[in-house]
Write a protein that holds these residues in place. Structure first.
Motif, PDB file in Angstrom:
ATOM      1  N   ASN A 148       0.826  -1.208   0.000  1.00 17.46           N
ATOM      2  CA  ASN A 148       0.000   0.000   0.000  1.00 17.46           C
ATOM      3  C   ASN A 148       0.860   1.259   0.000  1.00 17.46           C
ATOM      4  O   ASN A 148       0.632   2.183  -0.786  1.00 17.46           O
TER       5      ASN A 148
ATOM      6  N   HIS B 125      -6.576   3.687  -3.639  1.00 14.61           N
ATOM      7  CA  HIS B 125      -7.511   3.398  -2.542  1.00 14.61           C
ATOM      8  C   HIS B 125      -7.970   4.644  -1.804  1.00 14.61           C
ATOM      9  O   HIS B 125      -8.944   4.600  -1.050  1.00 14.61           O
TER      10      HIS B 125
ATOM     11  N   HIS C 245     -10.325   6.269   2.353  1.00 12.03           N
ATOM     12  CA  HIS C 245     -10.198   7.468   3.191  1.00 12.03           C
ATOM     13  C   HIS C 245     -11.149   8.564   2.720  1.00 12.03           C
ATOM     14  O   HIS C 245     -10.808   9.753   2.733  1.00 12.03           O
TER      15      HIS C 245
ATOM     16  N   ASP D 209      -7.124   1.833   7.173  1.00 12.60           N
ATOM     17  CA  ASP D 209      -6.261   0.907   6.430  1.00 12.60           C
ATOM     18  C   ASP D 209      -6.122  -0.448   7.117  1.00 12.60           C
ATOM     19  O   ASP D 209      -6.251  -1.498   6.479  1.00 12.60           O
TER      20      ASP D 209
HETATM   21 FE    FE Z   1      -4.372   4.400   3.280  1.00 11.86          FE
END
Ligand code: FE
Ligand code: FES
Length: 451
Positions: A214, A221, A226, A376
């Protein structure tokens, strides 16, 4: 540990089996590598015992006698500053029967005494005390029984790196162009960076690679995971723009820009004292790379990640926008278990008010209590749990973002292959290519580039 974390050998362990699981050039990564216990065991040796690993920052042990305890993969180590002001690293296991000679996180001492039979080591590793030596041994070659040290320890911009492989390339060779980006982050001023407080630590039920993956470059993402940050206006708004940079050797950076003309802070809203020093320390190209950005993040292969981020508002009318530099380690603990280590750094030149505002911004967003980390980690834990079963683990993850649309931006002033798009999984493909090379000696992306 979940039911299959110890591994049931579905994947096999040979190079051919791994190469069929990890096909980054096709955008396919087999899920077994995130859940299989045998693959995890092999990683500890093939990846962690032969890569350069970050263990500590010199500002954490500023005085002779200071030490912290850390891990290299799952091997415990002590990082010390000795009387002659050098930084040394020792395996934290007694040469007699393997007991940990130091069992606290940090401190200051001239020696470490093993709690089992009492062998005592100076903080430069030398064995200086053996109870009842004459009665028990007659004589003993104590020089031969110093604490074990890695063959390579190097300090770069205060970052202490270790490599346990005697045949490892130098740190400079290993990092290549990544040193240019690490200088922007950790060598930006004459006074250097310092860690603020002690690192935050937590344990998550996830495979370590999901975090490194990530941080390597997952801009894709952000708008979903988020979303709250957009709803609250924490980002500059508008389209996401930026670069994903495959720096080489598995190292990666992603830089996200504010839209052109957005009324937002320049140079990560750094205070004037820092900007002044930065003028003398960084090149115009390095300063230009962070002039108009919201975030810069990336990963030094295998598990040392960083994020330097500024938000357009702190949500607090008393506090102007500031940025924070967060470094982290994804420490393997089992195939489905990862210890998260997280530091914040500020330049030594930073005024107190800025340091405090930076800390608060970090704690609210990316610290253990922060919204981003909670978003996350919940997802990475879910992925790890959901892919333990015999059907799910035989599937692949898809990494095709950017394969057909991302183009190299030849005008990018820094090292690496920079793609002028924000949505791109080239960095993750580069990460898994390097991972496969470490595990088996083959690197499909490099081989494709050579063909
Ligand atoms: Fe993140
Ligand atoms: Fe350390 Fe015996 S294990 S003195």
């Amino acid at each position: 540990m979940t039911k299959s974390a110890a591994g049931n050998g579905h994947a096999g362990n040979g190079n051919a089996a791994l190469a069929s699981l990890v096909r980054p050039q096709e955008g396919e990564i087999g899920r077994e590598i995130f859940v299989d216990g045998q693959i995890y065991e092999r990683e500890l040796d093939a990846v962690f015992a032969s890569s350069w690993l970050f263990v500590a920052h010199t500002s954490e042990i500023p005085s002779p006698g200071d030490y912290v305890t850390r891990d290299c993969g799952v091997d415990p180590v002590i990082v010390t500053q000795t009387e002659d002001q050098t930084f040394r690293v020792f395996l934290n296991t007694c040469r007699h029967r393997g007991m940990q000679v130091c069992r606290v996180d940090r401190g200051n001492t001239s020696h470490f005494r093993c709690p089992y039979h009492g062998w005592t080591y100076r903080n430069d590793g030398k064995l200086i005390g053996v109870p009842s030596l004459r009665q028990a041994y007659g004589t003993l070659d104590r020089d031969r029984l110093a604490l074990t040290e890695p063959p390579h320890v190097r300090v770069l911009h205060g970052l202490i790196f270790v490599n346990w492989d005697p045949d490892a390339p130098s740190l400079e060779e290993y990092l290549g162009g990544m040193a240019w980006y690490l200088e922007i982050l950790f060598g930006r001023t004459e006074g250097g960076m310092k860690a603020v407080g002690t690192p935050q630590r937590s344990r998550a039920r996830m495979n370590w690679k999901l975090g490194a993956d990530n941080f390597s470059g997952d801009g894709y993402h952000v708008a979903m995971t988020h979303r709250h940050a957009f709803d609250l206006g924490l980002f500059g708004g508008g389209t996401m723009l930026g670069h994903t940079i495959d720096v080489g050797n598995g190292h990666t950076v992603r830089i996200q820009n504010f839209p052109e003309g957005a009324p937002v802070p320049k140079h990560l809203a750094l205070p004037p004292e820092v900007l002044e020093s930065m003028e003398r320390t960084l090149s115009p190209e390095q300063r230009g790379a962070i002039e108009n950005i919201t975030v810069m993040h990336g990963n030094v292969f295998p598990n040392f990640s960083f994020v330097d981020a500024v938000f357009t508002t702190t949500g607090d009318p008393e506090m102007p926008p500031v940025s924070f530099l967060n470094a982290r380690l994804w420490q393997p603990a089992a195939a489905d278990l990862t210890d998260l280590w997280s530091w914040i750094f500020v330049a030594e030149e930073s005024p107190d008010w800025w340091e405090e505002a930076s800390r608060v911004t970090f704690v609210r967003s990316h610290g253990l209590s922060g919204t981003f980390d909670q978003d996350d980690v919940e997802i990475w834990s879910n992925i790890t749990e959901a892919n333990q079963g015999p059907i799910a683990r035989r599937q692949t993850f898809n990494y095709e973002v950017g394969v057909r649309v991302a183009e190299v931006d030849e005008a990018w002033p820094g090292p690496g292959r920079a793609y002028g798009v924000d949505y791109n999984e080239a960095n993750q493909r580069a990460f898994y290519s390097k991972w496969l090379e470490s595990m088996s000696g083959a690197n499909p992306i490099r081989e494709e580039a050579r063909a």
